[in-house]
Design a protein around this motif. Structure first.
Motif, mmCIF file in Angstrom:
data_model
loop_
_atom_site.group_PDB
_atom_site.id
_atom_site.type_symbol
_atom_site.label_atom_id
_atom_site.label_comp_id
_atom_site.label_asym_id
_atom_site.label_seq_id
_atom_site.Cartn_x
_atom_site.Cartn_y
_atom_site.Cartn_z
ATOM 1 N N TRP A 190 0.841 -1.204 0.000
ATOM 2 C CA TRP A 190 0.000 0.000 0.000
ATOM 3 C C TRP A 190 0.875 1.252 0.000
ATOM 4 O O TRP A 190 0.620 2.203 -0.743
ATOM 5 C CB TRP A 190 -0.886 0.025 1.234
ATOM 6 N N GLY A 191 1.891 1.260 0.854
ATOM 7 C CA GLY A 191 2.752 2.434 0.968
ATOM 8 C C GLY A 191 3.440 2.773 -0.343
ATOM 9 O O GLY A 191 3.517 3.949 -0.731
ATOM 10 N N LEU A 216 0.634 8.303 -5.765
ATOM 11 C CA LEU A 216 -0.639 8.961 -6.054
ATOM 12 C C LEU A 216 -0.547 10.484 -5.995
ATOM 13 O O LEU A 216 0.304 11.048 -5.290
ATOM 14 C CB LEU A 216 -1.702 8.515 -5.054
ATOM 15 N N ASP A 217 -1.474 11.125 -6.688
ATOM 16 C CA ASP A 217 -1.720 12.542 -6.489
ATOM 17 C C ASP A 217 -2.141 12.744 -5.027
ATOM 18 O O ASP A 217 -2.660 11.826 -4.386
ATOM 19 C CB ASP A 217 -2.838 12.995 -7.431
ATOM 20 N N ILE A 238 -6.562 8.096 -4.718
ATOM 21 C CA ILE A 238 -6.910 6.916 -3.923
ATOM 22 C C ILE A 238 -6.381 5.644 -4.581
ATOM 23 O O ILE A 238 -6.229 5.563 -5.801
ATOM 24 C CB ILE A 238 -8.435 6.772 -3.730
ATOM 25 N N LEU A 239 -6.109 4.672 -3.734
ATOM 26 C CA LEU A 239 -5.844 3.303 -4.142
ATOM 27 C C LEU A 239 -7.102 2.495 -3.905
ATOM 28 O O LEU A 239 -7.732 2.604 -2.847
ATOM 29 C CB LEU A 239 -4.695 2.719 -3.316
ATOM 30 N N VAL A 240 -7.489 1.691 -4.897
ATOM 31 C CA VAL A 240 -8.626 0.781 -4.767
ATOM 32 C C VAL A 240 -8.053 -0.628 -4.864
ATOM 33 O O VAL A 240 -7.638 -1.071 -5.938
ATOM 34 C CB VAL A 240 -9.675 1.027 -5.866
ATOM 35 N N GLU A 241 -8.012 -1.327 -3.729
ATOM 36 C CA GLU A 241 -7.340 -2.633 -3.673
ATOM 37 C C GLU A 241 -8.309 -3.685 -3.163
ATOM 38 O O GLU A 241 -8.928 -3.514 -2.114
ATOM 39 C CB GLU A 241 -6.113 -2.545 -2.752
ATOM 40 N N ALA A 256 -4.057 8.654 -0.193
ATOM 41 C CA ALA A 256 -2.663 8.857 -0.598
ATOM 42 C C ALA A 256 -1.697 8.763 0.575
ATOM 43 O O ALA A 256 -0.496 8.566 0.381
ATOM 44 C CB ALA A 256 -2.528 10.210 -1.298
ATOM 45 N N ASP A 257 -2.218 8.895 1.783
ATOM 46 C CA ASP A 257 -1.401 8.738 2.991
ATOM 47 C C ASP A 257 -1.256 7.278 3.399
ATOM 48 O O ASP A 257 -0.691 6.978 4.458
ATOM 49 C CB ASP A 257 -1.993 9.543 4.143
#
Length: 263
Positions: free
Chosen positions: A129-130, A136-137, A141-144, A161-162
Motif C-alpha cells: 500500500w505504501g 498517487l496525487d 486513492i488506491l482501490v485494492e 494517498a497517505d
C-alpha cells in the motif's frame, strides 16, 4: 522507468466484465470527477488487455479525457496487451509493479489493484500500500481488493494517498445470493484472515447475514428490496454504512474503523 518491477507475477486470470462492479464504483467517485489529471492505473491487469479497456470505456462516460495505464511485471503480457489495444486512444500499457512507474512525473488520480495481493502475506500489505500510495496525487486513492472469477462477489478497500485505509466495500450479485458472508472468501488480503470471532470484519459479516435472513419477510418484493432492508437495518443498529443510493446495486460500504484488524 524502473527496469526491475517490484512484485510477483499474478496468475493472470482475467475475463470480460469481471471487474464491472468496481469499475462503476470508481466511475462515480469524486476523485475521478474532480481530478486535474485524470490518470488511472490498472496495476496487475493480467493476461490480456480486457480489464484496462473495459475500465477506460466505463470511466470515459463521466470523464471524456480519462487515461488508463495498465501495468504488469510480465513483459509478454505487456506486449500482448499493446497488440490487442493497438490504435485505441486513451489506453496505454507498460512494465511495472508496486513502484508504479508513470512517465513525465505524473501522479495517478486512482490506482486500481484487484486480485494482486492475494498471493502475498498479510504482513506484506502495508508495504505494498505504501509503495503504491506514494505514487498517487495528493487527493488520489488506491482501490485494492479481490473478486471471484465472474465478478459476482467483489470486495475492495479505499486507501488514501497517505496509505491509510478509509472504507471497505462489499458488492454482490443479489439474484443468486444465499448469504452475504459469501464475501468472506473474497476479502482483501488485509482482512481475509481476520474473519474470526473477535474481529470487526467477522462481526460485520455476521450481522449482515442476520439482517439478510430477517429481511426474508420482504423477499417477495425482490432481492434489491430485501438487500436495502437488510443494510438499512445495519445502519439503524449503528453500523457506519455509507452511500444508501448504491445499495440497490448490491453494494454496502462501511467505515474502515468498523472492520479494521484488531491487535
Amino acid at each position: 522507468m524502473n527496469a526491475s518491477p517490484v512484485g510477483r507475477p499474478t496468475r493472470g486470470t482475467t475475463g470480460v466484465n469481471r471487474l464491472r462492479r468496481v469499475d462503476r464504483w470508481i466511475a462515480r467517485h469524486p476523485v475521478l470527477r474532480r481530478a486535474g489529471d485524470p490518470l488511472v492505473v490498472d496495476l496487475g491487469f493480467g493476461a490480456s488487455a480486457v480489464t484496462p479497456l473495459e475500465l477506460h470505456a466505463r470511466l470515459r462516460r463521466v470523464r471524456a479525457d480519462v487515461e488508463v495505464l495498465g501495468l504488469e511485471i510480465d513483459p509478454d503480457r505487456v506486449a500482448r496487451a499493446r497488440a490487442q489495444a493497438a490504435g485505441m486512444p486513451g489506453v496505454g500499457f507498460a512494465l511495472g509493479g508496486f513502484e508504479v512507474p508513470v512517465p513525465r512525473g505524473r501522479r495517478p488520480a486512482i490506482i486500481r489493484a484487484m486480485n494482486v495481493l492475494r498471493q502475498y502475506d498479510e504482513a506484506d500489505v502495508a508495504n505494498a500500500w505504501g509503495r503504491m500510495c506514494g505514487r498517487l496525487d495528493a487527493d488520489g486513492i488506491l482501490v485494492e481488493g479481490t473478486c471471484d472469477e465472474i465478478g459476482r462477489v467483489v470486495t475492495w478497500i479505499e486507501v488514501g494517498a497517505d496509505a491509510v485505509p478509509r472504507t471497505l466495500t462489499v458488492s454482490l450479485r443479489l439474484d443468486v445470493l444465499d448469504a452475504p458472508s459469501i464475501a468472506a472468501e473474497r476479502l482483501p488480503k488485509a482482512l481475509i484472515h481476520r474473519n474470526v470471532p473477535g474481529e470487526g470484519v467477522h462481526a460485520f459479516l455476521t450481522a449482515l447475514d442476520q439482517e439478510w435472513a430477517r429481511a426474508s419477510a420482504v423477499a417477495p418484493f425482490g432481492p434489491v428490496h430485501r438487500w436495502r432492508t437488510a443494510v438499512g437495518a445495519m445502519r439503524d443498529a449503528g453500523w457506519p454504512v455509507r452511500e444508501p443510493g448504491r445499495w440497490r446495486l448490491g453494494e454496502v460500504t462501511v467505515d474502515w474503523s468498523a472492520v479494521a484488524p484488531r491487535g
